[in-house]
Design a protein around this motif. Sequence first.
Motif, PDB file in Angstrom:
ATOM      1  N   ALA A 154       0.839  -1.210   0.000  1.00  9.48           N
ATOM      2  CA  ALA A 154       0.000   0.000   0.000  1.00  9.48           C
ATOM      3  C   ALA A 154       0.870   1.255   0.000  1.00  9.48           C
ATOM      4  O   ALA A 154       0.567   2.235  -0.700  1.00  9.48           O
ATOM      5  CB  ALA A 154      -0.924  -0.005   1.212  1.00  9.48           C
ATOM      6  N   ARG A 155       1.957   1.243   0.762  1.00 18.57           N
ATOM      7  CA  ARG A 155       2.853   2.395   0.785  1.00 18.57           C
ATOM      8  C   ARG A 155       3.515   2.610  -0.564  1.00 18.57           C
ATOM      9  O   ARG A 155       3.661   3.751  -1.033  1.00 18.57           O
ATOM     10  CB  ARG A 155       3.924   2.214   1.862  1.00 18.57           C
ATOM     11  N   ASP A 207     -10.587   2.393   0.444  1.00 15.74           N
ATOM     12  CA  ASP A 207     -11.379   2.901  -0.685  1.00 15.74           C
ATOM     13  C   ASP A 207     -10.976   2.226  -1.993  1.00 15.74           C
ATOM     14  O   ASP A 207     -11.838   1.882  -2.815  1.00 15.74           O
ATOM     15  CB  ASP A 207     -11.189   4.415  -0.810  1.00 15.74           C
ATOM     16  N   ALA A 208      -9.659   2.046  -2.193  1.00 15.20           N
ATOM     17  CA  ALA A 208      -9.173   1.429  -3.431  1.00 15.20           C
ATOM     18  C   ALA A 208      -9.640  -0.013  -3.552  1.00 15.20           C
ATOM     19  O   ALA A 208     -10.038  -0.472  -4.633  1.00 15.20           O
ATOM     20  CB  ALA A 208      -7.645   1.505  -3.488  1.00 15.20           C
ATOM     21  N   GLY A 214      -6.867   4.793   4.933  1.00 17.48           N
ATOM     22  CA  GLY A 214      -8.213   5.082   4.437  1.00 17.48           C
ATOM     23  C   GLY A 214      -8.333   4.914   2.939  1.00 17.48           C
ATOM     24  O   GLY A 214      -9.316   4.365   2.437  1.00 17.48           O
ATOM     25  N   ARG A 215      -7.315   5.383   2.205  1.00 19.12           N
ATOM     26  CA  ARG A 215      -7.354   5.263   0.742  1.00 19.12           C
ATOM     27  C   ARG A 215      -7.168   3.813   0.300  1.00 19.12           C
ATOM     28  O   ARG A 215      -7.666   3.423  -0.773  1.00 19.12           O
ATOM     29  CB  ARG A 215      -6.266   6.156   0.132  1.00 19.12           C
ATOM     30  N   THR A 216      -6.472   3.025   1.101  1.00 17.90           N
ATOM     31  CA  THR A 216      -6.348   1.601   0.781  1.00 17.90           C
ATOM     32  C   THR A 216      -7.708   0.930   0.840  1.00 17.90           C
ATOM     33  O   THR A 216      -8.077   0.154  -0.059  1.00 17.90           O
ATOM     34  CB  THR A 216      -5.377   0.906   1.761  1.00 17.90           C
ATOM     35  N   LEU A 240      -0.737   4.824  -0.947  1.00 16.09           N
ATOM     36  CA  LEU A 240      -2.055   4.795  -0.326  1.00 16.09           C
ATOM     37  C   LEU A 240      -1.953   4.852   1.187  1.00 16.09           C
ATOM     38  O   LEU A 240      -1.180   4.097   1.790  1.00 16.09           O
ATOM     39  CB  LEU A 240      -2.811   3.520  -0.731  1.00 16.09           C
ATOM     40  N   SER A 241      -2.738   5.701   1.796  1.00 16.77           N
ATOM     41  CA  SER A 241      -2.881   5.711   3.249  1.00 16.77           C
ATOM     42  C   SER A 241      -3.839   4.586   3.638  1.00 16.77           C
ATOM     43  O   SER A 241      -4.424   3.912   2.771  1.00 16.77           O
ATOM     44  CB  SER A 241      -3.427   7.053   3.714  1.00 16.77           C
TER      45      SER A 241
END
Length: 483
Positions: free
Chosen positions: A200-201, A212-213, A208-210, A205-206
Amino acid sequence: MTPAAVILTVAAYLAALFAVAWYSGRRAGNAGFFTGGRRTPWWMAALAMIGAAMSGVTFISVPGSVAADAFSYMQMVLGFTVGQFVIAFVLVPLFYRLGVVSLYEYLDGRFGVSTHRTGAWFFFLSKMLGSALKVYVVCTVMQLLVFDHYGLPFWLNAAATMLLVWLYTQRGGVQSLIWTDTLKTLCLVAGLVLSIFFIARALGLSAGRTVDAVAASPFSRIFFFDDPSSDRYFWKMFFAGIFVLIAMTGLDQDMMQKNLSCATPRDAQKNIVLTAFCQIGVILLFLVLGVLLYLYMDRTGLPMPAKSDQVFPQVAVNGGLPLVVGVLFVVGLISSTWSAAGSALTALTTSFTFDLLGGSRRFDDRRLTRVRRRVHAGMACTMGVVILGFGFFGDDSVINLVYKVASYTYGPILGMFVFGMFTRFAVRDRWVPPVAVAAPVLSALVQAAALRWFGYRIGFELLIYNALFTVAGMLLIVKRHEK
């Protein structure tokens, strides 16, 4: 990740594994080998069972399967949870009340020696094929990462793997497995969580964005109610999950030997309930990892491997990620599979020694030790040979292949136990082996006919058909006027 780095990682893990196995198994004896001495704390059994339920197949195949099957596997996991409760509150009290070492001793007391041996042989076939498939997954990855680099053949890879598994389990049996499976759980979950974090990093992606993705990906669909003929149809997978879990855990010597190592039925039940809920979270994390792997491959332009089972190895080792991701992958892979293989060897040794050779009824303690050691070595050699045979399999996801094998081989075991527990009929014991052989054959014919004539695809629920054919066959051989 270089072959040398892989070798160092494997060596470090093996040092820890053998240290734990030696310490925990130093005074095991036959009681410790077969039952763990019935002294395992319930919370430790739960930790061990979380890892025991996961293998190298889970570690590799579940993330890779999301491209074809999305999150549909969670439908089966929901069924697994129901199955765990059946095991905890139906089977555990029965097995503790009977005081069995091997589960299949129940069939002897209920029906007779032919049924007992039939159940044991079907378990032997089921566990040998399933475990060899799981170890084969790891061997193929290690072949790509290490053995091919040095020009070493696959047979040497398989032989070395089984030798190591035999060495760390031949002393302590179940008593060692509880400790080594706990180590495996810690390594597996840590490797899974940290792999998600680093990938994720790398994608920027943070947390929260992970989320969402993953939610936005078409691969994250869980429920499939639209096509009853599909393998992914919810009710097929849900009910299959219930019966697969009961058969592959509750009626499987490998898995239940850890549950039955607890001091009391109450402790075993607490262990199983905790394991059921933890399993949901761990499997969901594996599927999340799968989505992130495909997102990463799409973002970086990595070539798509020929098999979905190679997606995680491709990204972890050759994806340009930090070295720690490759290390985590290797540790998670080897910890999950070697532990699973060791557990299977111990269960096969227990079942073969007690169910097919007579166990403590036939041998005194000293002779039993010699027999157990010989059987244990024989099981390791046999599994190595079966692993070599799986080199010819095609591109089907191995997680699907494992459950396909289970649908044929665990069905008769499930049917015999269901008939024994929910009826009072006596049967003509000598006719049970033909019934148990006929059930998978009839199931295969029904599966082929349903697809050809009606376009209906029977998936994992084939296990249910198989068990029903076994029950129907046993009704045909009931001793009349006897209950």
